[in-house]
Design a protein around this motif. Structure first.
Motif, PDB file in Angstrom:
ATOM      1  N   MET A   1       0.931  -1.190   0.005  1.00 61.73           N
ATOM      2  CA  MET A   1       0.053   0.127   0.007  1.00 61.73           C
ATOM      3  C   MET A   1       0.934   1.341  -0.180  1.00 61.73           C
ATOM      4  O   MET A   1       0.580   2.190  -0.757  1.00 61.73           O
ATOM      5  CB  MET A   1      -0.946  -0.073   1.243  1.00 61.73           C
ATOM      6  N   ALA A   2       1.866   1.173   0.862  1.00 61.91           N
ATOM      7  CA  ALA A   2       2.909   2.404   0.886  1.00 61.91           C
ATOM      8  C   ALA A   2       3.516   2.751  -0.379  1.00 61.91           C
ATOM      9  O   ALA A   2       3.503   3.972  -0.749  1.00 61.91           O
ATOM     10  CB  ALA A   2       4.098   2.083   1.873  1.00 61.91           C
ATOM     11  N   ALA A  20       1.721  18.236   3.535  1.00 59.00           N
ATOM     12  CA  ALA A  20       2.549  16.876   3.623  1.00 59.00           C
ATOM     13  C   ALA A  20       3.528  16.602   5.143  1.00 59.00           C
ATOM     14  O   ALA A  20       3.716  15.803   5.261  1.00 59.00           O
ATOM     15  CB  ALA A  20       3.056  16.841   2.321  1.00 59.00           C
ATOM     16  N   ASN A  21       3.956  17.859   5.308  1.00 57.97           N
ATOM     17  CA  ASN A  21       4.774  17.714   6.557  1.00 57.97           C
ATOM     18  C   ASN A  21       4.160  18.350   7.869  1.00 57.97           C
ATOM     19  O   ASN A  21       4.981  18.656   8.760  1.00 57.97           O
ATOM     20  CB  ASN A  21       6.143  18.667   6.119  1.00 57.97           C
ATOM     21  N   SER A  22       3.065  18.218   7.834  1.00 61.08           N
ATOM     22  CA  SER A  22       2.369  18.550   9.265  1.00 61.08           C
ATOM     23  C   SER A  22       2.451  17.332  10.263  1.00 61.08           C
ATOM     24  O   SER A  22       3.167  16.253   9.739  1.00 61.08           O
ATOM     25  CB  SER A  22       0.588  18.789   8.997  1.00 61.08           C
ATOM     26  N   THR A  23       2.372  17.550  11.471  1.00 54.62           N
ATOM     27  CA  THR A  23       2.535  16.588  12.343  1.00 54.62           C
ATOM     28  C   THR A  23       1.769  15.348  12.222  1.00 54.62           C
ATOM     29  O   THR A  23       0.758  15.162  12.103  1.00 54.62           O
ATOM     30  CB  THR A  23       2.163  17.055  13.916  1.00 54.62           C
ATOM     31  N   PRO A  24       2.442  14.218  11.837  1.00 54.64           N
ATOM     32  CA  PRO A  24       2.088  12.926  11.432  1.00 54.64           C
ATOM     33  C   PRO A  24       1.450  12.042  12.666  1.00 54.64           C
ATOM     34  O   PRO A  24       2.216  12.183  13.607  1.00 54.64           O
ATOM     35  CB  PRO A  24       3.074  12.158  10.558  1.00 54.64           C
ATOM     36  N   SER A  25       0.625  11.274  12.430  1.00 50.93           N
ATOM     37  CA  SER A  25       0.277   9.950  13.283  1.00 50.93           C
ATOM     38  C   SER A  25       1.371   8.924  13.358  1.00 50.93           C
ATOM     39  O   SER A  25       2.181   8.894  12.333  1.00 50.93           O
ATOM     40  CB  SER A  25      -1.079   9.604  13.289  1.00 50.93           C
ATOM     41  N   SER A  26       1.139   8.352  14.323  1.00 52.47           N
ATOM     42  CA  SER A  26       2.233   7.204  14.224  1.00 52.47           C
ATOM     43  C   SER A  26       2.107   6.289  13.172  1.00 52.47           C
ATOM     44  O   SER A  26       3.108   5.587  12.597  1.00 52.47           O
ATOM     45  CB  SER A  26       2.269   6.215  15.748  1.00 52.47           C
ATOM     46  N   VAL A  29       3.582   7.685  10.236  1.00 51.12           N
ATOM     47  CA  VAL A  29       5.116   7.719  10.107  1.00 51.12           C
ATOM     48  C   VAL A  29       5.550   6.483   9.639  1.00 51.12           C
ATOM     49  O   VAL A  29       6.592   6.158   9.040  1.00 51.12           O
ATOM     50  CB  VAL A  29       5.528   7.944  11.669  1.00 51.12           C
ATOM     51  N   LEU A  30       4.836   5.299  10.323  1.00 50.71           N
ATOM     52  CA  LEU A  30       5.021   4.017   9.572  1.00 50.71           C
ATOM     53  C   LEU A  30       4.635   3.886   8.186  1.00 50.71           C
ATOM     54  O   LEU A  30       5.877   3.415   7.488  1.00 50.71           O
ATOM     55  CB  LEU A  30       4.090   3.091  10.364  1.00 50.71           C
ATOM     56  N   ASP A  31       3.783   4.218   7.649  1.00 46.92           N
ATOM     57  CA  ASP A  31       3.377   4.461   6.134  1.00 46.92           C
ATOM     58  C   ASP A  31       4.587   5.066   5.435  1.00 46.92           C
ATOM     59  O   ASP A  31       5.087   4.633   4.281  1.00 46.92           O
ATOM     60  CB  ASP A  31       2.311   4.851   6.005  1.00 46.92           C
ATOM     61  N   ARG A  32       5.025   6.309   5.989  1.00 47.88           N
ATOM     62  CA  ARG A  32       6.107   7.186   5.139  1.00 47.88           C
ATOM     63  C   ARG A  32       7.384   6.189   5.297  1.00 47.88           C
ATOM     64  O   ARG A  32       8.151   6.195   4.113  1.00 47.88           O
ATOM     65  CB  ARG A  32       5.927   8.398   5.751  1.00 47.88           C
ATOM     66  N   SER A  33       7.755   5.776   6.466  1.00 47.38           N
ATOM     67  CA  SER A  33       8.803   5.166   6.499  1.00 47.38           C
ATOM     68  C   SER A  33       8.955   3.605   5.629  1.00 47.38           C
ATOM     69  O   SER A  33       9.957   3.630   4.928  1.00 47.38           O
ATOM     70  CB  SER A  33       9.169   4.453   7.935  1.00 47.38           C
ATOM     71  N   LEU A  34       8.068   2.926   5.504  1.00 49.27           N
ATOM     72  CA  LEU A  34       7.825   1.910   4.589  1.00 49.27           C
ATOM     73  C   LEU A  34       8.050   2.579   3.238  1.00 49.27           C
ATOM     74  O   LEU A  34       8.642   1.662   2.307  1.00 49.27           O
ATOM     75  CB  LEU A  34       6.870   1.082   4.867  1.00 49.27           C
ATOM     76  N   ILE A  62      12.536  13.776   5.628  1.00 54.53           N
ATOM     77  CA  ILE A  62      13.211  12.427   5.131  1.00 54.53           C
ATOM     78  C   ILE A  62      14.323  11.956   5.745  1.00 54.53           C
ATOM     79  O   ILE A  62      14.539  10.580   6.335  1.00 54.53           O
ATOM     80  CB  ILE A  62      13.811  12.706   3.527  1.00 54.53           C
ATOM     81  N   HIS A  63      15.043  13.011   6.386  1.00 56.66           N
ATOM     82  CA  HIS A  63      16.436  12.538   7.287  1.00 56.66           C
ATOM     83  C   HIS A  63      16.108  12.130   8.322  1.00 56.66           C
ATOM     84  O   HIS A  63      16.646  11.029   9.009  1.00 56.66           O
ATOM     85  CB  HIS A  63      17.186  13.954   7.338  1.00 56.66           C
ATOM     86  N   ARG A  64      14.914  12.393   9.343  1.00 52.02           N
ATOM     87  CA  ARG A  64      14.590  11.990  10.404  1.00 52.02           C
ATOM     88  C   ARG A  64      14.005  10.546  10.273  1.00 52.02           C
ATOM     89  O   ARG A  64      14.430   9.632  11.140  1.00 52.02           O
ATOM     90  CB  ARG A  64      13.360  12.842  10.881  1.00 52.02           C
TER      91      ARG A  64
END
Length: 278
Positions: A1-2, A20-26, A29-34, A62-64
């Motif tokens: 999905m990601a 797109a860079n507003s404070t994300p939920s967990s 964050v996981l979806d973006r990381s994957l 991205i760096h984080r």
């Protein structure tokens, strides 16, 4: 999905989206990381700018995310080129998937034959953090039979496959893995203390196969033997399970020999060998 989300972004406008860079939920964050991990895996090397343009996320975001992935060994950073690449841990996980996919596929005819010859349900399981996870099974045709849903997790100390795997470990390794946890008491036959378990493990080492003698479920027995990889390390086990009225004392020895022989044949089929035979 990601990955699909990233693909849609890549097909459309490559600029950064509002919010797109507003404070994300967990979950975000996981979806973006994957999604980011998938992009890195698809390339031989990507810079922070490349990934920011591809995803529409700010370079700081991205760096984080990459730093977090890097701390788990999933990606690696080359300070000379500034490029991010796939990490060693990701390679290990990929190999584990291929290994157990290979085990599940190759084992099917062996499970079928073992079920036919024993008349009991045949199983394959792997060890994970002191537990057994069942990955494949061929059910007996008998009306009363054992059944384990693939993916089911069970404690090693009350499992035929679990004890077969533990028998390949040293007593020190067993104590290190199981010593700090409660060995759940399931029946009056459960080996729920470490000394009792290790005494039983010694018997298994001498015999070459293990038995769950109604230690998890009254009226059910399981006979198992370990499977080994190319390094002579136990990666799982094969077993038969059925009612104690059928797997009675007179059948233990012949069934144990059958399971051990099948385990050795399957071990060779996946390119492995027993310790000391390499």
């Amino acid at each position: 999905m990601a990955v699909a989300v990233v693909s849609e972004q890549a097909k459309g406008k490559r600029g950064r989206k509002a919010g797109a860079n507003s404070t994300p939920s967990s979950v975000q964050v996981l979806d973006r990381s994957l999604a980011l991990f998938s992009l890195v895996a698809d390339r031989d090397g990507s810079t922070l700018t490349d990934l920011a343009d591809e995803t529409g996320l700010a370079p700081s975001t991205i760096h984080r995310l990459l730093t977090s992935l890097s701390s788990h060994g999933m990606v690696a950073h080359d300070p000379d080129t500034g490029e991010w690449t796939i990490g060693v841990r990701a390679f290990e996980i990929g190999n584990a998937f291929l290994r157990f996919r290979k085990l599940g596929t190759i084992s099917r005819p062996y499970l079928k034959r073992l079920m036919d010859e024993s008349g009991e349900t045949a199983n394959i399981g792997i060890e994970d953090d002191g537990d057994v996870v069942f990955i494949s099974q061929v059910e007996s045709h008998a009306p009363m039979r054992a059944f384990f849903r693939p993916g089911r997790r069970g404690p090693s100390h009350a499992s035929g496959i679990g004890k077969a795997i533990l028998s390949t470990w040293s007593d020190t390794e067993i104590a290190k893995t199981l010593g700090g946890r409660t060995l759940t008491h399931f029946t009056d036959r459960t080996l729920d203390t470490l000394p009792a378990l290790i005494r039983n493990i010694q018997e298994i080492r001498n015999r070459g196969w293990s038995i769950d003698d109604e230690e998890h479920t009254l009226g059910m027995r399981c006979i198992a033997a370990p499977l080994f990889n190319e390094y002579g390390e136990a990666i799982g086990g094969i077993s038969i399970s059925g009612p104690s009225v059928r797997i009675d004392d007179n059948r233990l020895e012949p069934l144990g020999s059958l399971v051990r022989r099948t385990a050795d044949e399957l071990t060779r089929a996946i390119g492995g060998h027993r310790p000391g035979e390499g």
